[in-house]
Design a protein around this motif. Structure first.
Motif, short mmCIF file in Angstrom:
data_model
loop_
_atom_site.label_atom_id
_atom_site.label_comp_id
_atom_site.label_asym_id
_atom_site.label_seq_id
_atom_site.Cartn_x
_atom_site.Cartn_y
_atom_site.Cartn_z
N PRO A 301 0.83 -1.21 0.00
CA PRO A 301 0.00 0.00 0.00
C PRO A 301 0.86 1.26 0.00
CG PRO A 301 0.08 -0.95 2.19
CD PRO A 301 0.79 -1.91 1.29
N LEU A 302 0.23 2.39 -0.22
CA LEU A 302 0.95 3.66 -0.17
C LEU A 302 1.52 3.89 1.23
CD1 LEU A 302 -1.43 5.99 -2.20
CD2 LEU A 302 0.61 4.79 -3.00
N ASP A 303 2.64 4.58 1.28
CA ASP A 303 3.32 4.84 2.56
C ASP A 303 2.77 6.12 3.18
OD1 ASP A 303 5.08 5.43 4.63
OD2 ASP A 303 6.82 4.66 3.54
N PRO A 304 2.06 6.02 4.31
CA PRO A 304 1.44 7.20 4.92
C PRO A 304 2.44 8.15 5.57
CG PRO A 304 1.13 5.32 6.34
CD PRO A 304 1.78 4.80 5.09
N THR A 305 3.70 7.72 5.66
CA THR A 305 4.71 8.57 6.33
C THR A 305 5.42 9.51 5.36
OG1 THR A 305 6.65 7.12 6.05
CG2 THR A 305 5.13 6.60 7.86
N LYS A 306 5.24 9.30 4.05
CA LYS A 306 6.00 10.05 3.05
C LYS A 306 5.22 11.25 2.53
CE LYS A 306 8.58 6.00 1.38
NZ LYS A 306 8.80 5.09 0.23
N GLU A 307 5.83 12.41 2.59
CA GLU A 307 5.18 13.62 2.09
C GLU A 307 4.94 13.56 0.59
OE1 GLU A 307 3.72 16.41 3.35
OE2 GLU A 307 3.86 15.21 5.19
N GLU A 308 5.84 12.87 -0.13
CA GLU A 308 5.66 12.80 -1.58
C GLU A 308 4.39 12.05 -1.98
OE1 GLU A 308 8.31 11.82 0.24
OE2 GLU A 308 9.47 10.26 -0.79
N VAL A 309 3.90 11.18 -1.10
CA VAL A 309 2.62 10.51 -1.36
C VAL A 309 1.50 11.54 -1.44
CG1 VAL A 309 0.85 9.00 -0.34
CG2 VAL A 309 3.24 8.27 -0.40
N TYR A 310 1.47 12.46 -0.51
CA TYR A 310 0.41 13.46 -0.46
C TYR A 310 0.56 14.48 -1.59
CZ TYR A 310 -0.07 11.18 4.00
OH TYR A 310 -0.21 10.23 4.97
N THR A 311 1.80 14.77 -1.98
CA THR A 311 2.02 15.65 -3.13
C THR A 311 1.48 15.01 -4.40
OG1 THR A 311 4.01 16.57 -2.10
CG2 THR A 311 3.77 16.85 -4.49
N PHE A 312 1.77 13.73 -4.57
CA PHE A 312 1.28 12.99 -5.74
C PHE A 312 -0.25 12.96 -5.75
CE2 PHE A 312 -0.28 9.00 -7.53
CZ PHE A 312 0.27 9.03 -8.80
N LEU A 313 -0.85 12.63 -4.61
CA LEU A 313 -2.31 12.53 -4.55
C LEU A 313 -2.97 13.90 -4.71
CD1 LEU A 313 -2.76 9.81 -1.80
CD2 LEU A 313 -2.99 9.56 -4.28
N ASP A 314 -2.28 14.95 -4.32
CA ASP A 314 -2.80 16.30 -4.57
C ASP A 314 -2.90 16.53 -6.08
OD1 ASP A 314 -2.34 19.40 -5.01
OD2 ASP A 314 -3.13 19.15 -2.98
N ASP A 315 -1.91 16.09 -6.83
CA ASP A 315 -1.96 16.18 -8.29
C ASP A 315 -3.17 15.42 -8.84
OD1 ASP A 315 0.41 17.59 -8.34
OD2 ASP A 315 1.65 15.88 -8.95
N VAL A 316 -3.34 14.21 -8.35
CA VAL A 316 -4.43 13.35 -8.83
C VAL A 316 -5.79 14.00 -8.56
CG1 VAL A 316 -5.62 11.15 -8.49
CG2 VAL A 316 -3.11 11.21 -8.61
N PHE A 317 -6.03 14.40 -7.33
CA PHE A 317 -7.34 14.93 -6.98
C PHE A 317 -7.58 16.32 -7.57
CE2 PHE A 317 -7.03 11.67 -3.54
CZ PHE A 317 -8.16 10.97 -3.90
N THR A 318 -6.52 17.05 -7.89
CA THR A 318 -6.69 18.32 -8.58
C THR A 318 -7.35 18.12 -9.93
OG1 THR A 318 -4.82 19.39 -7.48
CG2 THR A 318 -5.48 20.29 -9.61
N GLU A 319 -6.87 17.14 -10.69
CA GLU A 319 -7.46 16.88 -12.01
C GLU A 319 -8.84 16.25 -11.90
OE1 GLU A 319 -5.25 15.64 -15.42
OE2 GLU A 319 -3.34 15.78 -14.34
N VAL A 320 -9.01 15.35 -10.95
CA VAL A 320 -10.31 14.70 -10.78
C VAL A 320 -11.37 15.74 -10.40
CG1 VAL A 320 -11.62 13.05 -9.38
CG2 VAL A 320 -9.33 12.46 -10.21
N ALA A 321 -11.03 16.64 -9.48
CA ALA A 321 -11.98 17.66 -9.04
C ALA A 321 -12.34 18.62 -10.17
CB ALA A 321 -11.39 18.44 -7.86
N ALA A 322 -11.37 18.93 -11.02
CA ALA A 322 -11.64 19.83 -12.14
C ALA A 322 -12.52 19.17 -13.20
CB ALA A 322 -10.32 20.28 -12.77
N LEU A 323 -12.43 17.86 -13.31
CA LEU A 323 -13.16 17.12 -14.34
C LEU A 323 -14.60 16.82 -13.95
CD1 LEU A 323 -12.92 15.68 -17.10
CD2 LEU A 323 -12.06 13.68 -15.87
N PHE A 324 -14.81 16.43 -12.69
CA PHE A 324 -16.14 16.00 -12.24
C PHE A 324 -16.83 17.12 -11.46
CE2 PHE A 324 -13.94 12.06 -13.01
CZ PHE A 324 -14.92 11.21 -13.52
N PRO A 325 -18.04 17.52 -11.86
CA PRO A 325 -18.77 18.57 -11.14
C PRO A 325 -19.48 18.08 -9.88
CG PRO A 325 -20.01 17.88 -13.08
CD PRO A 325 -18.69 17.14 -13.12
#
Length: 670
Positions: A301-325
């Motif tokens: 699973p993803l490592d909850p201790t790594k900041e880069e995990v949250y940076t990556f997921l911020d990228d993901v949810f930025t695009e998802v949020a922009a796409l889905f109303p």
């Protein structure tokens, strides 16, 4: 009345006269119905009058009516009701969101609502009052009429949903549009798309194109999966699907499942995983999980201790949020194997640093970080009810999808979390609905039976206080496609159970009766036939049986006539389901014959025994195909079989064909 006579009658009349009263067979059941004298007759010059805000709904109605009637149904914008069909917006406090009033007289049809969603719901009720032949795409020579009546109606719950797993098996935009059409017909208004899981990443992200490469979206060649089960949606396709859904009063809620169930992320970003497990280097069908990993869950699973995990997921949810109303974005959060975190020294050090005593607190930390990311995008987070475990600090803006346990809905509502009821033992539609030996493609690892009656018996607010009831958004059926992969199999698992979900979500508990629903349901099978949608019938795929009389002590060739089950070009699954006896059944080879000539063979050796799980191959299932179907041919299934301990063996031979082209032909209507 004989069921089949009733079905024939409803092809012409969607309501039957008992004495002098009409039986209105609308699903979901409306709040109030009053039958009036007379009927409204369509004429060649009948017009559709619409409020300017309802233009899209008027176009939908006109397109529905034009094909079968052959009439033009010109559309006229107006604020006043006139002779013809009227779509009227009325600012009336008595009309809540999605409510509608339908009034049919000899001169007018009026659909009145305070919003366009209500107008659309009224259109679907009007549609169900019309003969089934209105679903035809070509002109039908008939006099079109609807009995005069008044219907006042509105939903019990705001969230009446269906979840489609498109990760474990991918489905085309065309398949999903068909599902949106049928959802709209029965006033289901939320499509939850499970877009990512270990079996594939199905959404294009511009910033991370590596997530939609072959190794993350296409099943490895060794598994010999049909090509259409792999793939992903481009953002353009998703925008089209979102728009199509919105026109049908349906919101699409996307799910990106983290921190478990995310093998495609590990394949492309191994540095984000908690350990070094990185094989296999491709995605694969769900049932192959045990052969690779020894169990079904993500080993990294993803490592909850790594900041880069949250940076990556911020990228993901930025695009998802922009796409889905949609208001909500689903982030999963379920079935994380906590021991994989606990076994890592750096995770233990992190927990000590943060003062976490239990791994559940680490999960809560991850969940809160993801919820914060989603809220920063202007969305509300929603996750499976696993996220409540240890999450006392979880923001109350986070909604809970309650699937685990009978008390899951109450657990969420009692803590003032908004929740969607989706309990496994009612609303998981990959679970058997009648007989575990009927050959339908269900997950037999579950021991329960989610029958139509059981689904209908669900009351999402049972056992809740009036205050807790306020937190129940609604309910949702879930279709996990690890096993029901074919569109036909998925349809058989979903219908008619989805119609029961529609009524549970719409109609007040006090107004519901299973016997009444089941009676009205008879009038809807012809409509599903007209829409070319397969549905479950008693007996499932059982085509024949075996018993001691068919067996010998040595291997013997046995044949079954399957002509009635072959009706198009398509894939075939034949199953040997042992039911009783001292001896199991060994199968050496299975052939499909056309007029006595072998056209397809599966020659693996199988065993029909009591095994029904998912952790090892189901050798009692055989796969074949028909590529050149002949309508007048005789089709025969031939197998070489023998008992393991003599001839005392009984079982079902099941046979199902799934056409290559979905929604074109069904077994009932080739």
């Amino acid at each position: 009345m004989n069921k089949y006579l009733l079905l024939i009658a409803t092809l012409v009349f969607p309501f039957l006269s008992f004495g002098q009263k009409y039986q209105v067979n609308v699903i979901p059941k409306p709040k109030q119905v009053e039958i009036l004298a007379g009927e409204f007759k369509f004429q060649a010059n009948t017009k559709i009058f619409y409020h300017q805000s309802t233009y899209g709904k008027a176009v939908f109605l006109a397109n529905l009516l034009r094909n079968a009637t052959g009439y033009k149904f010109p559309m006229v914008v107006t604020d006043k009701a006139q002779s013809g069909i009227n779509l009227l917006i009325l600012n009336d406090s008595a009309l809540a969101k999605e409510d509608y009033h339908l009034e049919i007289t000899t001169s007018q049809v009026k659909i009145i609502a305070a919003d366009t969603a209500g107008i659309f719901n009224g259109i679907q009720t009007f549609r169900q009052l019309l003969p089934v032949s209105i679903e035809k795409k070509s002109k039908i020579g008939a006099q079109w009429s609807v009995p005069a009546m008044q219907i006042s109606d509105g939903p019990r719950f705001a969230w009446r949903g269906y979840m489609q797993d498109v990760s474990r098996t991918f489905y085309s935009v065309q398949v999903m549009k068909k599902y949106l059409d049928v959802m709209a017909l029965y006033k289901l208004n939320v499509l939850h798309l499970h877009l990512t899981d270990d079996q594939g990443w199905r959404i294009e992200l511009k910033k991370h194109p590596e997530l939609t490469t072959k190794k993350t979206t296409v099943f490895a060649d060794k598994h010999e999966e049909p090509a259409e089960r792999s793939g992903f949606y481009t953002q353009e396709q998703l925008r089209d699907l979102i728009q199509y859904a919105a026109a049908r009063n349906i919101t699409i809620v996307p799910e990106i499942d983290v921190p478990g169930h995310c093998w495609p992320i590990i394949l492309t970003h191994p540095e984000l995983g908690v350990n070094k497990k990185r094989t296999p280097e491709h995605v694969f069908p769900f049932l192959a999980s045990w052969s690779y990993w020894g169990y079904q869950f993500t080993p990294n699973p993803l490592d909850p201790t790594k900041e880069e995990v949250y940076t990556f997921l911020d990228d993901v949810f930025t695009e998802v949020a922009a796409l889905f109303p949609s208001t909500y974005i689903h982030f999963g959060g379920d079935e994380v194997v906590h021991r994989l975190w606990e076994s890592e020294p750096h995770v233990q050090a992190f927990m000590k640093e943060k003062g976490f005593k239990k791994v559940n607190e680490l999960q809560a930390y991850f969940v809160n970080r993801i919820c914060k990311i989603i809220k920063e995008k202007g969305k509300k987070p929603i996750g499976w009810n696993d996220i409540l475990d240890g999450g006392t600090a979880l923001s109350r803006e986070t909604a809970i999808m309650s699937w685990l346990g009978d008390e899951a809905t109450k657990q969420a509502a009692s803590q003032q979390f908004y929740t969607v009821a989706t309990p496994t033992d009612y609303l998981y539609f990959d679970i058997t609905q009648d007989d575990r030996n009927d050959g339908t493609m269900s997950d037999l690892a579950y021991g329960n039976i989610n029958s139509l009656k059981r689904v209908y018996s669900l009351n999402p607010t049972a056992g809740l206080s009036p205050e807790e009831e306020k937190y129940v958004l609604g309910l949702q059926a879930n279709q996990w496609t690890a096993i029901p992969q074919e569109v036909k199999d998925m349809n058989v698992q979903n219908f008619p159970r989805l119609l029961a979900v529609a009524e549970v979500g719409w109609t007040a508990q006090a107004d519901r009766s299973f016997d009444d629903f089941n009676h009205r349901l008879d009038a809807h099978y012809p409509r599903l036939d007209a829409l070319r949608i397969d549905y479950f019938t008693k007996g499932g795929y059982i085509t024949g049986t075996w018993d001691p009389g068919k067996l010998e002590n040595d291997a013997k060739t046995v044949e079954w006539d399957v002509t009635s089950k072959v009706y198009a070009n398509g894939r075939v699954t034949a199953g040997f389901f042992y039911t009783k006896g001292k001896s199991f059944l060994k199968i050496k080879q299975v052939e499909l014959l056309e007029n006595g000539r072998v056209i397809s063979v599966d020659n693996h050796e199988g065993l029909a025994d009591t095994y029904r799980g998912t952790h090892k191959p189901k050798t009692y299932l055989y796969r074949m195909k028909v590529d050149h179907y002949k309508a007048k041919a005789k089709y025969t299934l031939r197998a070489i079989v023998s008992g393991t301990k003599g001839t005392d063996s009984y079982g079902n031979l099941t046979f199902s064909q799934s056409p290559y082209m979905p929604f074109v032909a069904t077994q009932k209507i080739p």
